[in-house]
Design a protein around this motif. Structure first.
Motif, short mmCIF file in Angstrom:
data_model
loop_
_atom_site.label_atom_id
_atom_site.label_comp_id
_atom_site.label_asym_id
_atom_site.label_seq_id
_atom_site.Cartn_x
_atom_site.Cartn_y
_atom_site.Cartn_z
N GLU A 165 3.28 7.54 10.22
CA GLU A 165 4.38 7.03 11.04
C GLU A 165 5.37 6.21 10.21
OE1 GLU A 165 2.48 4.73 14.02
OE2 GLU A 165 1.59 6.45 15.07
N GLN A 166 4.84 5.51 9.21
CA GLN A 166 5.69 4.68 8.35
C GLN A 166 6.38 5.50 7.25
OE1 GLN A 166 5.99 1.26 8.91
NE2 GLN A 166 4.76 1.70 10.73
N GLY A 167 5.94 6.75 7.08
CA GLY A 167 6.45 7.57 5.99
C GLY A 167 5.84 7.22 4.64
N ASP A 168 4.63 6.61 4.66
CA ASP A 168 4.00 6.12 3.43
C ASP A 168 2.89 7.06 2.96
OD1 ASP A 168 5.62 3.91 3.73
OD2 ASP A 168 4.05 2.66 4.62
N PRO A 169 2.93 7.53 1.73
CA PRO A 169 1.81 8.30 1.18
C PRO A 169 0.55 7.44 1.06
CG PRO A 169 3.78 8.56 -0.16
CD PRO A 169 4.05 7.43 0.77
N ASN A 205 4.09 1.85 -0.53
CA ASN A 205 5.31 1.29 0.04
C ASN A 205 5.67 0.07 -0.79
OD1 ASN A 205 4.24 -1.28 1.35
ND2 ASN A 205 2.95 0.27 2.32
N ARG A 206 6.84 -0.46 -0.58
CA ARG A 206 7.30 -1.57 -1.41
C ARG A 206 7.41 -2.90 -0.67
NH1 ARG A 206 9.65 -0.39 -6.51
NH2 ARG A 206 9.31 1.80 -7.07
N TYR A 234 0.88 -3.78 7.66
CA TYR A 234 -0.47 -3.23 7.50
C TYR A 234 -1.54 -4.28 7.75
CZ TYR A 234 1.08 1.33 5.83
OH TYR A 234 1.62 2.59 5.76
N ASN A 235 -1.31 -5.49 7.26
CA ASN A 235 -2.30 -6.54 7.49
C ASN A 235 -2.43 -6.87 8.97
OD1 ASN A 235 -3.55 -7.42 4.97
ND2 ASN A 235 -1.47 -7.94 4.31
N GLN A 236 -1.34 -6.83 9.70
CA GLN A 236 -1.40 -7.08 11.13
C GLN A 236 -2.10 -5.95 11.87
OE1 GLN A 236 2.43 -7.66 12.97
NE2 GLN A 236 1.58 -8.09 14.98
N GLN A 237 -1.79 -4.72 11.49
CA GLN A 237 -2.34 -3.56 12.18
C GLN A 237 -3.84 -3.42 11.96
OE1 GLN A 237 -0.52 -1.67 14.18
NE2 GLN A 237 -2.08 -0.15 14.71
N ASN A 264 -0.80 -4.65 -6.03
CA ASN A 264 -1.12 -4.71 -7.45
C ASN A 264 -0.03 -4.13 -8.32
OD1 ASN A 264 -2.83 -5.54 -9.49
ND2 ASN A 264 -3.81 -3.55 -9.66
N ASN A 265 0.97 -3.49 -7.72
CA ASN A 265 2.17 -3.07 -8.44
C ASN A 265 3.29 -2.90 -7.42
OD1 ASN A 265 2.56 -0.22 -7.61
ND2 ASN A 265 0.62 0.15 -8.66
N PRO A 266 4.54 -2.74 -7.85
CA PRO A 266 5.64 -2.70 -6.87
C PRO A 266 5.60 -1.52 -5.92
CG PRO A 266 6.46 -3.12 -9.10
CD PRO A 266 5.03 -2.73 -9.24
N ARG A 267 4.84 -0.48 -6.26
CA ARG A 267 4.88 0.76 -5.49
C ARG A 267 3.78 0.88 -4.45
NH1 ARG A 267 5.75 1.32 -10.66
NH2 ARG A 267 3.51 1.50 -11.02
N ALA A 268 2.67 0.16 -4.61
CA ALA A 268 1.50 0.48 -3.78
C ALA A 268 0.66 -0.75 -3.48
CB ALA A 268 0.64 1.53 -4.48
N LEU A 269 -0.08 -0.62 -2.37
CA LEU A 269 -1.04 -1.63 -1.95
C LEU A 269 -2.46 -1.12 -2.23
CD1 LEU A 269 0.50 -2.45 1.54
CD2 LEU A 269 0.64 -3.88 -0.51
N ASP A 270 -3.23 -1.85 -3.03
CA ASP A 270 -4.66 -1.58 -3.14
C ASP A 270 -5.28 -1.93 -1.79
OD1 ASP A 270 -4.29 -0.97 -5.78
OD2 ASP A 270 -5.37 -2.71 -6.57
N THR A 271 -6.15 -1.05 -1.30
CA THR A 271 -6.68 -1.21 0.06
C THR A 271 -8.19 -1.08 0.04
OG1 THR A 271 -4.63 -0.24 0.91
CG2 THR A 271 -6.51 -0.35 2.42
N MET A 272 -8.86 -2.11 0.56
CA MET A 272 -10.32 -2.17 0.56
C MET A 272 -10.83 -2.56 1.94
SD MET A 272 -8.83 -3.17 -2.41
CE MET A 272 -8.61 -4.92 -2.17
N VAL A 273 -12.10 -2.30 2.19
CA VAL A 273 -12.76 -2.83 3.38
C VAL A 273 -12.64 -4.35 3.34
CG1 VAL A 273 -14.98 -3.10 4.54
CG2 VAL A 273 -14.37 -0.90 3.52
N THR A 274 -12.30 -4.96 4.47
CA THR A 274 -12.17 -6.41 4.52
C THR A 274 -13.44 -7.09 4.00
OG1 THR A 274 -10.59 -6.37 6.34
CG2 THR A 274 -11.87 -8.39 6.07
N GLY A 275 -13.25 -8.06 3.14
CA GLY A 275 -14.37 -8.77 2.53
C GLY A 275 -14.75 -8.24 1.17
N VAL A 276 -14.25 -7.06 0.81
CA VAL A 276 -14.53 -6.48 -0.50
C VAL A 276 -13.43 -6.89 -1.47
CG1 VAL A 276 -14.72 -4.35 -1.82
CG2 VAL A 276 -15.84 -4.54 0.40
#
Length: 256
Positions: free
Chosen positions: A96-100, A148-149, A155-158, A168-180
């Motif tokens: 929906e956001q157009g984000d890979p 996304n930039r 994303y944190n709210q959703q 971790n860089n201007p192009r992308a969010l590293d994404t982990m299970v919460t607490g990891v």
């Protein structure tokens, strides 16, 4: 009995700007190993991305994917698997956001779609990216990149309480299970490798190293690191291109 454990981030830390480990750093790691000081890779990268580093250094301990997959002496110690229904919801929201989205495990990765940002990102990482938007449905996924930039807040709210997002860089969010985090991965590593109580050091440069710095006895920031890492460090060494690893290890008497 190990005398100490030293955790090394890769990009911007153990790697120079060409994604290589400097020869002096390899020699220093071998010297540490000869004196019962255990080197451990602690990285946002995944196991399949760093086999050449493990081969060159002889390191056999890894906290990978920001703590999502932990391995020692060829054996898995822990793996955080993102639930299939959560992956489906994240994928739909990103669409929906157009984000890979990049889907990762310790064996490989795939992309939901390719854009200029994904091409630039994986060119820098020297990885060949394959687009397969359904790959995650048949795999255990430990870690994600969401491209996304400027959408951390959305994303944190959703996905509050389910997934954590670290830029971790201007192009992308590293994404982990919460607490990891790298911190939780280090805790797991030390406990399951029976190394609790051993003095710990960590070299890092980025925002995803801050929680690692919280966990170890002696946090060491690279001279090229972000201000937050330098502010949290017990010591600031020289840069990743000017033998900062060797200088930091020598400063603390970990090598001659």
């Amino acid at each position: 009995m190990k005398k100490a454990v030293v955790f090394f981030d890769l990009d911007g830390t153990l790697f120079d700007d060409q994604k290589r480990v400097l020869p002096a750093s390899i020699a220093a790691i071998h010297e540490m190993q000869a004196h019962e000081i255990l080197p451990v890779i602690a990285t946002g990268r995944n196991i399949f991305e760093i086999q050449d580093v493990l081969d060159a250094t002889g390191i056999d301990a890894v906290v990978s994917a920001n703590g999502s997959y932990v391995q020692y002496q060829g054996q898995r110690l822990s793996a955080a698997v993102i639930a299939p229904d959560l992956l489906t919801r994240l994928t739909a929201f990103a669409r929906e956001q157009g984000d890979p989205v990049g889907y990762f495990n310790n064996r490989g990765f795939r992309l939901s779609q390719a854009t200029q940002d994904t091409r630039d990102n994986f060119k820098l990482l020297r990885l060949h990216a394959v687009v397969d938007p359904d790959w995650y449905r048949t795999q255990d996924i430990n870690f994600l990149n969401v491209f996304n930039r400027d959408k951390e807040a959305q994303y944190n709210q959703q996905f509050a309480g389910q997934l954590s997002f670290v830029r971790n860089n201007p192009r992308a969010l590293d994404t982990m299970v919460t607490g990891v985090t790298k911190q939780s991965g280090i805790q797991t590593f030390l406990q399951r490798a029976h190394l609790t109580g051993v003095k710990t050091y960590a070299f890092g440069d980025g925002l995803n190293d801050l929680q690692m710095f919280d966990e170890v006895t002696v946090p060491i920031a690279m001279g090229n690191g972000v201000p937050q890492a330098k502010a949290q460090a017990a010591y600031i060494t020289t840069t990743n291109t000017t033998d900062g690893i060797v200088q930091g290890l020598r400063h603390f008497g970990l090598i001659a």
